[in-house]
Design an enzyme around this catalytic site. Structure first.
Site: not given
Lengths: 574, 91
Positions: B14-16
């Site tokens: 769950l990166h940006v």
């Protein structure tokens, strides 16, 4: 129309003026009254909307450019509109009566700190995004437009600015920035150093330059005499084009000496070493024609980033330089921050007198974790070459002993961890605080070597801020007091068989070199652009003549007379 | 309050980008939304807070919704994650 200033980087530039007025965050602090809350929230909203619009504009502009840029702008938008950040800011304004700038600053800083302490590299990067975003938001809140860049410009320009920070000069593209003029600064400030290393003519300390030199007008920057001409006549243009050619010839001339061994006519070898910062390929290959790195400035590692460099990053960099120089000494100077080099990743106190304040080593004693990280990195890298380490802003034997205690602690820690390091690292200091020069005979027993930082030594000895154009006439690098200190240090260190070098601007100043050698200095460290000329002078010098010159100069009472004597000598040698 | 577990399929976790997508969908839900992972509980409508948890590819997270439409909201969010949160997933 002509303006006078201080010639900081030799050369002549002919071109168009471009005003450079970058914005750096200066949050409006102080509190607000209860009655002002609604207005302050509106100010924040307006700022946020303006920032959002800027990002949207960027997105629509970059439809055909790299998707990397789009992703970044997209990410910034996501972060800008984050509801947790938003509600925290609002609550600081309405609940704690902060100004919106202060609220923005505080909330963002908290997140920036948290992200910068994460192990995951991708997450750590978010700290930089949030810093960028915070700047944009504060700037939009203050209603200011984004600045111009110094990188992609449609045509070559002469940049005119009030001042330039290291974060500005770091972005200079020398293909398009052909001249620099600033209102602040002097011959030894950061802008000057960068301009010289990039070979860009620069005249600094020109009062009201932005007023006098109109944006878009033609100008000539004569950085030999320190004069800037606005809207030059045809004749002036022709004359200066000629001077440009002559200068280029001189530079080419000196370049012939680049690969010669620097030995005087009577066989005395003089070490010519290099001052470097973020080392470029050229500076690494300079190992072939220099006697080592006399000054490896490490401040750049701490600039323009939200978190300080970690140990691995530093080990990698220091190793690279040590390997490039093989058995030749590389002198790393531990971080020299404060004064004119403010940074984002360390909270520096706002001092009224930063040059006399908590800077460099004094700051390191406080920020012990950061200091030890740098020392550890130095020691780990030491196995790859000939490492010397020196400490800036040392004022007493106490300072030296305190540093040694820390070095010993770090050594023990490395030993416990089974990490190898060289047992023969040379530990030394910069001589910049005059006290050290006065007690040279006491200092010599506590260090392996010294390097004289003549820029700061002169400023502290003559009580004249080297970056304040108002007192430029008092900052005299050829003042008899400075030269006598150099002579004294040289005698003491030679008598004790310990290494001494000069790494300040004076070392690379053609006029001064013969006298310095005559006083006993045998190692000069300078920017790459000065090496050719320095070697030319050395190779054409007789030590006896240099000694006589030094003795003559030692009797002269003023910098002006000293300069004259040096000029006469210089001319007679041409 | 209802909860559901799901494994995060996104290659970079769950990166940006996906965090932003999740928060966007969560904001359309009337329920309060929290993500629970590694004993940490964060506001599911704030991308920054989701980011700080550091959820990687293959991690199992618990989504919790509480409100009038909590069942429907939970399902919506689970579906969104399963379908990759706007990213192309490598099978």
């Amino acid at each position: 129309m002509r303006c006078k200033g201080i010639p900081a980087s030799k050369g002549i530039a002919i071109g168009r003026v471009m005003h450079y007025v970058p914005w750096h965050p200066e949050p409006v602090l102080g509190g607000i009254e209860h009655s002002e809350v609604r207005a302050e929230i509106i100010r924040y909203d307006q700022g946020r909307n303006a920032a959002e619009k800027e990002l949207d504009d960027l997105l629509s502009q970059s439809l055909d450019t790299s998707s990397d840029r789009r992703e970044i702008v997209d990410a910034h938008k996501t972060l800008l509109l984050d509801e947790a950040i938003d509600s925290e800011i609002r609550s600081l304004i309405s609940g704690d009566l902060f100004t919106c700038d202060q609220a923005i600053d505080q909330v963002y800083n908290q997140y920036i700190q948290e992200f910068s302490q994460m192990d995951d590299a991708l997450l750590k990067e978010r700290a930089a995004d949030l810093t960028d975003l915070k700047h944009r938001l504060l700037r939009c809140r203050q209603g200011l437009p984004p600045g111009r860049s110094l990188q992609d410009l449609p045509e070559p320009v002469i940049v005119v600015a009030r001042d330039m920070l290291p974060s500005d000069t770091a972005t200079i593209n020398p293909d398009v920035v052909i001249g620099i003029v600033t209102e602040q600064g002097g011959a030894t400030c950061h802008t000057a150093i960068i301009a010289r290393s990039l070979g860009i003519p620069a005249v600094l300390g020109v009062p009201d330059a932005l007023c006098h030199l109109a944006d878009g007008e033609e100008a000539i920057v004569d950085a030999v005499e320190g004069v800037v001409y606005l809207s030059p006549s045809i004749n002036e243009r022709i004359a200066f084009e000629q001077k440009q050619k002559e200068l280029a010839q001189k530079v080419a001339d000196a370049l012939q000496y680049l690969h010669r061994e620097p030995v005087t006519l009577d066989g005395v070898p003089i070490e010519v070493a290099l001052n470097i910062e973020a080392p470029s390929e050229r500076e690494l290959t300079a190992a072939a024609y220099t006697d080592g790195v006399g000054l490896f400035r490490t401040e750049f590692l701490y600039m323009d980033r939200s978190y300080p460099p970690d140990e691995e990053e530093q080990v990698e960099l220091y190793t690279r330089v040590l390997r490039a120089y093989g058995s030749k000494p590389v002198v790393i100077r531990t971080m020299d921050i404060g004064g004119d080099k403010q940074v984002d990743c360390i909270s520096l106190p706002r001092e009224t007198n930063p040059f006399l304040g908590k800077r460099a080593l004094r700051l390191c004693f406080d920020e012990i974790k950061i200091f030890k990280t740098q020392l550890r990195a130095c020691m780990r890298a030491s196995v790859h070459g000939n490492l010397w380490v020196m400490f800036p802003m040392v004022g007493s034997v106490d300072d030296i002993r305190r540093v040694k205690a820390i070095i010993n602690t770090v050594g023990r820690e490395l030993d416990e961890q089974g990490i190898r390091y060289c047992q023969n690292i040379k530990w030394g200091i910069m001589v910049e605080i005059p006290a050290v020069a006065v007690i040279a005979d006491l200092i010599v027993h506590e260090v392996d070597f010294v390097s004289i930082g003549t820029n700061d030594l002169t400023q502290y000895t003559l009580a004249a801020d080297r970056m304040n154009p108002d007192v430029a006439e008092y900052y005299q690098s050829l003042h008899p007091a400075v030269l006598r200190m150099i002579r004294h240090l040289s005698e003491v260190f030679q008598a004790n068989g310990k290494h001494l070098s000069i790494c300040g601007e004076l070392a690379g100043t053609p006029l001064a070199i013969p006298a310095l050698i005559g006083m006993g200095v045998r190692c000069l460290s300078m920017g790459r652009e000065s090496v050719g000329m320095a070697k030319k002078i050395i190779c054409n010098l007789r030590l006896n003549d240099a000694k006589s010159l030094a003795e003559e100069v030692n009797k002269l009472p003023t910098a002006g007379e000293i300069e004259q004597a040096l000029q006469v000598f210089n001319e007679s040698y041409l | 309050m209802v909860t559901g577990n799901i494994i995060v399929p996104n290659p970079s976790g769950l990166h940006v980008r996906p965090a932003g997508e999740f928060a966007k969908v969560a904001k359309t839900c009337s329920s309060n939304v929290t993500i629970i992972f590694n004993e940490k509980e964060v506001n599911g409508k704030s991308p920054v807070n989701i980011l700080m948890v550091g959820i990687k590819c293959g991690d199992e997270i618990t989504i919790s919704c509480s409100g009038d439409d909590e069942e429907k909201d939970l399902q919506t969010l689970l579906d969104t994650v399963r379908s990759g949160l706007g990213e192309r997933l490598v099978k």
